[in-house]
Motif scaffolding. Structure first.
Motif, PDB file in Angstrom:
ATOM      1  N   ALA A  91      69.880  30.955 -44.272  1.00 19.98           N
ATOM      2  CA  ALA A  91      69.752  29.860 -45.236  1.00 19.98           C
ATOM      3  C   ALA A  91      70.719  28.736 -44.897  1.00 19.98           C
ATOM      4  CB  ALA A  91      69.997  30.367 -46.654  1.00 19.98           C
ATOM      5  N   ASN A  92      71.948  29.068 -44.523  1.00 19.08           N
ATOM      6  CA  ASN A  92      72.932  28.036 -44.203  1.00 19.08           C
ATOM      7  C   ASN A  92      72.528  27.276 -42.934  1.00 19.08           C
ATOM      8  OD1 ASN A  92      75.332  27.024 -45.433  1.00 19.08           O
ATOM      9  ND2 ASN A  92      76.435  27.631 -43.585  1.00 19.08           N
ATOM     10  N   LEU A  93      71.982  27.976 -41.960  1.00 17.38           N
ATOM     11  CA  LEU A  93      71.486  27.301 -40.756  1.00 17.38           C
ATOM     12  C   LEU A  93      70.339  26.354 -41.106  1.00 17.38           C
ATOM     13  CD1 LEU A  93      71.281  26.921 -37.662  1.00 17.38           C
ATOM     14  CD2 LEU A  93      69.710  28.863 -37.666  1.00 17.38           C
ATOM     15  N   LEU A  94      69.405  26.825 -41.917  1.00 20.35           N
ATOM     16  CA  LEU A  94      68.281  25.977 -42.315  1.00 20.35           C
ATOM     17  C   LEU A  94      68.742  24.780 -43.137  1.00 20.35           C
ATOM     18  CD1 LEU A  94      65.599  28.686 -43.160  1.00 20.35           C
ATOM     19  CD2 LEU A  94      65.676  27.174 -41.158  1.00 20.35           C
ATOM     20  N   LEU A  95      69.742  24.974 -43.975  1.00 15.42           N
ATOM     21  CA  LEU A  95      70.280  23.846 -44.742  1.00 15.42           C
ATOM     22  C   LEU A  95      70.951  22.827 -43.829  1.00 15.42           C
ATOM     23  CD1 LEU A  95      71.625  25.689 -47.885  1.00 15.42           C
ATOM     24  CD2 LEU A  95      69.880  23.887 -47.851  1.00 15.42           C
ATOM     25  N   SER A  96      71.581  23.281 -42.774  1.00 17.83           N
ATOM     26  CA  SER A  96      72.176  22.345 -41.814  1.00 17.83           C
ATOM     27  C   SER A  96      71.085  21.552 -41.101  1.00 17.83           C
ATOM     28  CB  SER A  96      73.037  23.100 -40.806  1.00 17.83           C
ATOM     29  OG  SER A  96      74.132  23.687 -41.460  1.00 17.83           O
ATOM     30  N   LEU A  97      70.001  22.215 -40.737  1.00 19.46           N
ATOM     31  CA  LEU A  97      68.867  21.512 -40.127  1.00 19.46           C
ATOM     32  C   LEU A  97      68.226  20.551 -41.132  1.00 19.46           C
ATOM     33  CD1 LEU A  97      67.256  24.427 -38.094  1.00 19.46           C
ATOM     34  CD2 LEU A  97      68.659  22.533 -37.225  1.00 19.46           C
ATOM     35  N   PHE A  98      68.160  20.984 -42.388  1.00 18.72           N
ATOM     36  CA  PHE A  98      67.639  20.130 -43.453  1.00 18.72           C
ATOM     37  C   PHE A  98      68.486  18.865 -43.565  1.00 18.72           C
ATOM     38  CE2 PHE A  98      68.962  19.003 -47.747  1.00 18.72           C
ATOM     39  CZ  PHE A  98      67.821  18.388 -48.211  1.00 18.72           C
ATOM     40  N   TYR A  99      69.798  19.040 -43.527  1.00 19.26           N
ATOM     41  CA  TYR A  99      70.696  17.882 -43.607  1.00 19.26           C
ATOM     42  C   TYR A  99      70.423  16.909 -42.459  1.00 19.26           C
ATOM     43  CZ  TYR A  99      74.805  15.343 -42.106  1.00 19.26           C
ATOM     44  OH  TYR A  99      75.632  14.382 -41.611  1.00 19.26           O
ATOM     45  N   LEU A 100      70.251  17.431 -41.262  1.00 23.70           N
ATOM     46  CA  LEU A 100      69.969  16.559 -40.120  1.00 23.70           C
ATOM     47  C   LEU A 100      68.635  15.840 -40.286  1.00 23.70           C
ATOM     48  CD1 LEU A 100      71.241  18.768 -37.176  1.00 23.70           C
ATOM     49  CD2 LEU A 100      72.300  16.692 -38.105  1.00 23.70           C
ATOM     50  N   ALA A 101      67.641  16.530 -40.819  1.00 24.61           N
ATOM     51  CA  ALA A 101      66.340  15.899 -41.069  1.00 24.61           C
ATOM     52  C   ALA A 101      66.473  14.794 -42.111  1.00 24.61           C
ATOM     53  CB  ALA A 101      65.327  16.944 -41.534  1.00 24.61           C
ATOM     54  N   MET A 102      67.223  15.062 -43.169  1.00 27.46           N
ATOM     55  CA  MET A 102      67.423  14.037 -44.199  1.00 27.46           C
ATOM     56  C   MET A 102      68.191  12.836 -43.644  1.00 27.46           C
ATOM     57  SD  MET A 102      65.833  14.801 -46.923  1.00 27.46           S
ATOM     58  CE  MET A 102      66.524  13.628 -48.057  1.00 27.46           C
ATOM     59  N   LEU A 103      69.189  13.114 -42.817  1.00 30.55           N
ATOM     60  CA  LEU A 103      69.947  12.030 -42.198  1.00 30.55           C
ATOM     61  C   LEU A 103      69.026  11.175 -41.334  1.00 30.55           C
ATOM     62  CD1 LEU A 103      72.704  10.720 -41.756  1.00 30.55           C
ATOM     63  CD2 LEU A 103      73.037  12.301 -39.841  1.00 30.55           C
ATOM     64  N   GLY A 104      68.180  11.823 -40.549  1.00 30.60           N
ATOM     65  CA  GLY A 104      67.225  11.094 -39.725  1.00 30.60           C
ATOM     66  C   GLY A 104      66.272  10.247 -40.562  1.00 30.60           C
ATOM     67  N   LEU A 105      65.805  10.796 -41.677  1.00 32.12           N
ATOM     68  CA  LEU A 105      64.904  10.040 -42.542  1.00 32.12           C
ATOM     69  C   LEU A 105      65.621   8.866 -43.211  1.00 32.12           C
ATOM     70  CD1 LEU A 105      62.917  12.982 -44.161  1.00 32.12           C
ATOM     71  CD2 LEU A 105      61.967  11.161 -42.713  1.00 32.12           C
ATOM     72  N   MET A 106      66.907   9.024 -43.494  1.00 30.99           N
ATOM     73  CA  MET A 106      67.659   7.919 -44.109  1.00 30.99           C
ATOM     74  C   MET A 106      67.939   6.814 -43.091  1.00 30.99           C
ATOM     75  SD  MET A 106      70.320   9.740 -46.824  1.00 30.99           S
ATOM     76  CE  MET A 106      71.653   9.557 -45.726  1.00 30.99           C
ATOM     77  N   VAL A 107      68.240   7.197 -41.862  1.00 32.39           N
ATOM     78  CA  VAL A 107      68.597   6.199 -40.855  1.00 32.39           C
ATOM     79  C   VAL A 107      67.369   5.525 -40.261  1.00 32.39           C
ATOM     80  CG1 VAL A 107      69.673   5.902 -38.585  1.00 32.39           C
ATOM     81  CG2 VAL A 107      70.788   7.318 -40.317  1.00 32.39           C
ATOM     82  N   PHE A 108      66.371   6.308 -39.918  1.00 38.46           N
ATOM     83  CA  PHE A 108      65.162   5.768 -39.282  1.00 38.46           C
ATOM     84  C   PHE A 108      64.067   5.611 -40.320  1.00 38.46           C
ATOM     85  CE2 PHE A 108      67.400   8.269 -36.003  1.00 38.46           C
ATOM     86  CZ  PHE A 108      67.762   7.213 -35.192  1.00 38.46           C
ATOM     87  N   ARG A 109      64.224   4.610 -41.163  1.00 39.81           N
ATOM     88  CA  ARG A 109      63.255   4.378 -42.238  1.00 39.81           C
ATOM     89  C   ARG A 109      62.523   3.074 -41.990  1.00 39.81           C
ATOM     90  NH1 ARG A 109      68.379   3.248 -44.255  1.00 39.81           N
ATOM     91  NH2 ARG A 109      68.599   1.147 -45.033  1.00 39.81           N
ATOM     92  N   PRO A 110      61.342   2.960 -42.544  1.00 41.41           N
ATOM     93  CA  PRO A 110      60.619   1.687 -42.393  1.00 41.41           C
ATOM     94  C   PRO A 110      61.262   0.608 -43.274  1.00 41.41           C
ATOM     95  CG  PRO A 110      59.427   3.171 -43.845  1.00 41.41           C
ATOM     96  CD  PRO A 110      60.596   3.948 -43.309  1.00 41.41           C
ATOM     97  N   THR A 111      60.943  -0.618 -42.999  1.00 35.75           N
ATOM     98  CA  THR A 111      61.434  -1.689 -43.852  1.00 35.75           C
ATOM     99  C   THR A 111      60.521  -1.789 -45.076  1.00 35.75           C
ATOM    100  OG1 THR A 111      60.179  -3.265 -42.567  1.00 35.75           O
ATOM    101  CG2 THR A 111      62.471  -3.000 -41.986  1.00 35.75           C
TER     102      THR A 111
END
Length: 153
Positions: free
Chosen positions: A132-152
């Motif tokens: 679960a902790n590993l998946l949450l770390s991957l989740f965090y990276l996915a969320m970070l990617g979605l926050m940074v690489f977002r459409p205008t």
């Protein structure tokens, strides 16, 4: 209001990531010791940080993230925001229904073993928590990617 929503959103995002770091390092320390009293204390820290700074911050990061997106002009029905919310709900579910119960179980089993009780099921709970902790770390990276690489908007 946009700056306020951004500040609060980032505050809770950092809080959530901080809880993951606390959980990981205390979990490593708990696995490194054979002293059940130390394990009980360390898993208690993981349980507390996961409950307060983990689940609580994760719920609030999504709420304030949606407020921020709306204030920034993103359509709530847009594809990007829909994916962000799907990933967020999956993360909340993983945290609330897998990671936190596993941390609770590890803390309880460690406390029982420290009091000369049984530690049966510890290895299984540990495996579940680690996944679960590993998946949450991957989740965090996915969320970070979605926050940074977002459409205008």
């Amino acid at each position: 209001m946009l700056h306020l929503w951004r500040f609060v959103h980032l505050f809770f995002a950092f809080s959530f990531v901080g809880s993951l770091v606390v959980a990981e390092w205390n979990g490593r320390a708990a696995r490194a010791t054979d002293d059940w009293r130390q394990r009980a204390m360390l898993w208690g820290i993981v349980r507390l940080s996961s409950r307060v700074a983990g689940v609580g911050a994760l719920v609030l990061v999504g709420i304030f993230g949606n407020l921020l997106a709306s204030a920034a002009g993103y359509a709530m029905a847009g594809v990007w925001l829909r994916w962000v919310n799907i990933v967020w709900v999956a993360g909340v579910a993983l945290m609330a229904f897998v990671a936190l119960p596993a941390a609770n179980r590890l803390a309880a089993l460690s406390a029982a073993a420290a009091a000369n009780g049984s530690s049966e099921g510890y290895d299984r709970a540990l495996r579940r928590w680690r996944i679960a902790n590993l998946l949450l770390s991957l989740f965090y990276l996915a969320m970070l990617g979605l926050m940074v690489f977002r459409p205008t908007p």
